[in-house]
Design a protein around this motif. Structure first.
Motif, mmCIF file in Angstrom:
data_model
loop_
_atom_site.group_PDB
_atom_site.id
_atom_site.type_symbol
_atom_site.label_atom_id
_atom_site.label_comp_id
_atom_site.label_asym_id
_atom_site.label_seq_id
_atom_site.Cartn_x
_atom_site.Cartn_y
_atom_site.Cartn_z
ATOM 1 N N VAL A 119 0.878 -1.317 0.033
ATOM 2 C CA VAL A 119 -0.095 -0.020 0.035
ATOM 3 C C VAL A 119 0.831 1.205 0.085
ATOM 4 O O VAL A 119 1.951 1.273 0.703
ATOM 5 C CB VAL A 119 -0.841 -0.044 1.251
ATOM 6 C CG1 VAL A 119 -1.796 1.077 1.553
ATOM 7 C CG2 VAL A 119 -1.846 -1.328 1.356
ATOM 8 N N GLU A 120 0.515 2.256 -0.778
ATOM 9 C CA GLU A 120 1.132 3.704 -0.958
ATOM 10 C C GLU A 120 0.290 4.385 -0.095
ATOM 11 O O GLU A 120 -0.797 4.697 -0.454
ATOM 12 C CB GLU A 120 1.361 3.963 -2.243
ATOM 13 C CG GLU A 120 2.315 3.132 -2.909
ATOM 14 C CD GLU A 120 2.680 3.463 -4.358
ATOM 15 O OE1 GLU A 120 1.864 4.445 -4.860
ATOM 16 O OE2 GLU A 120 3.674 3.056 -5.047
ATOM 17 N N SER A 121 0.826 5.285 0.835
ATOM 18 C CA SER A 121 0.209 6.086 1.483
ATOM 19 C C SER A 121 1.026 7.493 1.708
ATOM 20 O O SER A 121 2.149 7.648 1.751
ATOM 21 C CB SER A 121 -0.023 5.621 2.972
ATOM 22 O OG SER A 121 -0.705 6.553 3.786
ATOM 23 N N ILE A 122 -0.023 8.636 1.486
ATOM 24 C CA ILE A 122 0.781 9.975 1.644
ATOM 25 C C ILE A 122 0.707 10.445 2.949
ATOM 26 O O ILE A 122 -0.548 10.473 3.516
ATOM 27 C CB ILE A 122 0.160 10.831 0.586
ATOM 28 C CG1 ILE A 122 0.230 10.310 -0.794
ATOM 29 C CG2 ILE A 122 0.662 12.195 0.815
ATOM 30 C CD1 ILE A 122 1.549 10.082 -1.288
ATOM 31 N N CYS A 123 1.447 10.801 3.608
ATOM 32 C CA CYS A 123 1.573 11.387 5.067
ATOM 33 C C CYS A 123 0.965 12.635 4.941
ATOM 34 O O CYS A 123 1.229 13.723 4.364
ATOM 35 C CB CYS A 123 2.912 11.583 5.505
ATOM 36 S SG CYS A 123 3.126 12.080 7.171
ATOM 37 N N PRO A 124 -0.019 12.652 6.022
ATOM 38 C CA PRO A 124 -0.921 14.078 5.967
ATOM 39 C C PRO A 124 -0.009 15.179 6.644
ATOM 40 O O PRO A 124 -0.233 16.493 6.248
ATOM 41 C CB PRO A 124 -2.140 13.920 7.041
ATOM 42 C CG PRO A 124 -1.796 12.707 7.869
ATOM 43 C CD PRO A 124 -0.734 11.907 6.824
ATOM 44 N N LYS A 154 5.432 9.896 0.420
ATOM 45 C CA LYS A 154 4.887 8.604 0.198
ATOM 46 C C LYS A 154 5.682 7.622 1.173
ATOM 47 O O LYS A 154 6.694 7.981 1.276
ATOM 48 C CB LYS A 154 5.220 8.365 -1.155
ATOM 49 C CG LYS A 154 4.529 6.756 -1.553
ATOM 50 C CD LYS A 154 4.421 6.686 -2.964
ATOM 51 C CE LYS A 154 5.615 6.710 -3.762
ATOM 52 N NZ LYS A 154 5.786 6.283 -4.976
ATOM 53 N N ASN A 155 4.817 6.948 1.834
ATOM 54 C CA ASN A 155 5.184 5.783 2.712
ATOM 55 C C ASN A 155 4.712 4.344 1.894
ATOM 56 O O ASN A 155 3.514 4.483 1.527
ATOM 57 C CB ASN A 155 4.751 5.595 3.962
ATOM 58 C CG ASN A 155 5.440 6.670 4.989
ATOM 59 O OD1 ASN A 155 6.654 6.783 5.158
ATOM 60 N ND2 ASN A 155 4.516 7.966 4.955
ATOM 61 N N VAL A 156 5.392 3.235 1.866
ATOM 62 C CA VAL A 156 5.204 2.103 1.196
ATOM 63 C C VAL A 156 5.150 1.042 2.365
ATOM 64 O O VAL A 156 5.967 1.029 3.064
ATOM 65 C CB VAL A 156 6.059 1.796 0.109
ATOM 66 C CG1 VAL A 156 5.611 0.482 -0.415
ATOM 67 C CG2 VAL A 156 5.975 2.758 -1.082
ATOM 68 N N CYS A 161 5.206 7.143 9.604
ATOM 69 C CA CYS A 161 5.907 7.985 8.572
ATOM 70 C C CYS A 161 7.437 7.950 8.743
ATOM 71 O O CYS A 161 7.963 8.207 9.885
ATOM 72 C CB CYS A 161 5.618 9.301 8.476
ATOM 73 S SG CYS A 161 6.370 10.182 7.092
ATOM 74 N N GLN A 162 8.126 7.484 7.809
ATOM 75 C CA GLN A 162 9.391 7.208 7.493
ATOM 76 C C GLN A 162 10.196 8.649 7.334
ATOM 77 O O GLN A 162 11.428 8.729 7.448
ATOM 78 C CB GLN A 162 10.139 6.071 6.665
ATOM 79 C CG GLN A 162 9.371 4.911 6.775
ATOM 80 C CD GLN A 162 9.703 4.269 8.330
ATOM 81 O OE1 GLN A 162 11.150 4.384 8.652
ATOM 82 N NE2 GLN A 162 8.770 3.782 8.913
#
Length: 58
Positions: free
Chosen positions: A9-14, A19-21, A35-36
């Motif tokens: 899953v690719e997720s964008i940190c608010p 992008k975090n995977v 979040c990395q």
């Protein structure tokens, strides 16, 4: 050895908008993401809408 499926899953940190995977078990619709990119880390919930499926060996 058993096979089971996971989702990528690719997720964008608010907070930082980068992008975090993450890899999650198949069927998980809400996941906790760390979040990395954010300094000192940042945890947030992500609702899975799109994913890529992979097979994982134990």
């Amino acid at each position: 050895m058993s096979h089971h499926k996971h989702w990528i899953v690719e997720s964008i940190c608010p907070r930082c908008e980068k992008k975090n995977v993450v890899e999650v078990p198949e069927g998980e619709l809400v996941v906790r993401v760390h979040c990395q990119h954010c300094e000192h880390g940042y945890d947030y919930n992500h609702i899975v809408r799109e994913h890529k499926e992979i097979d994982v060996d134990d």
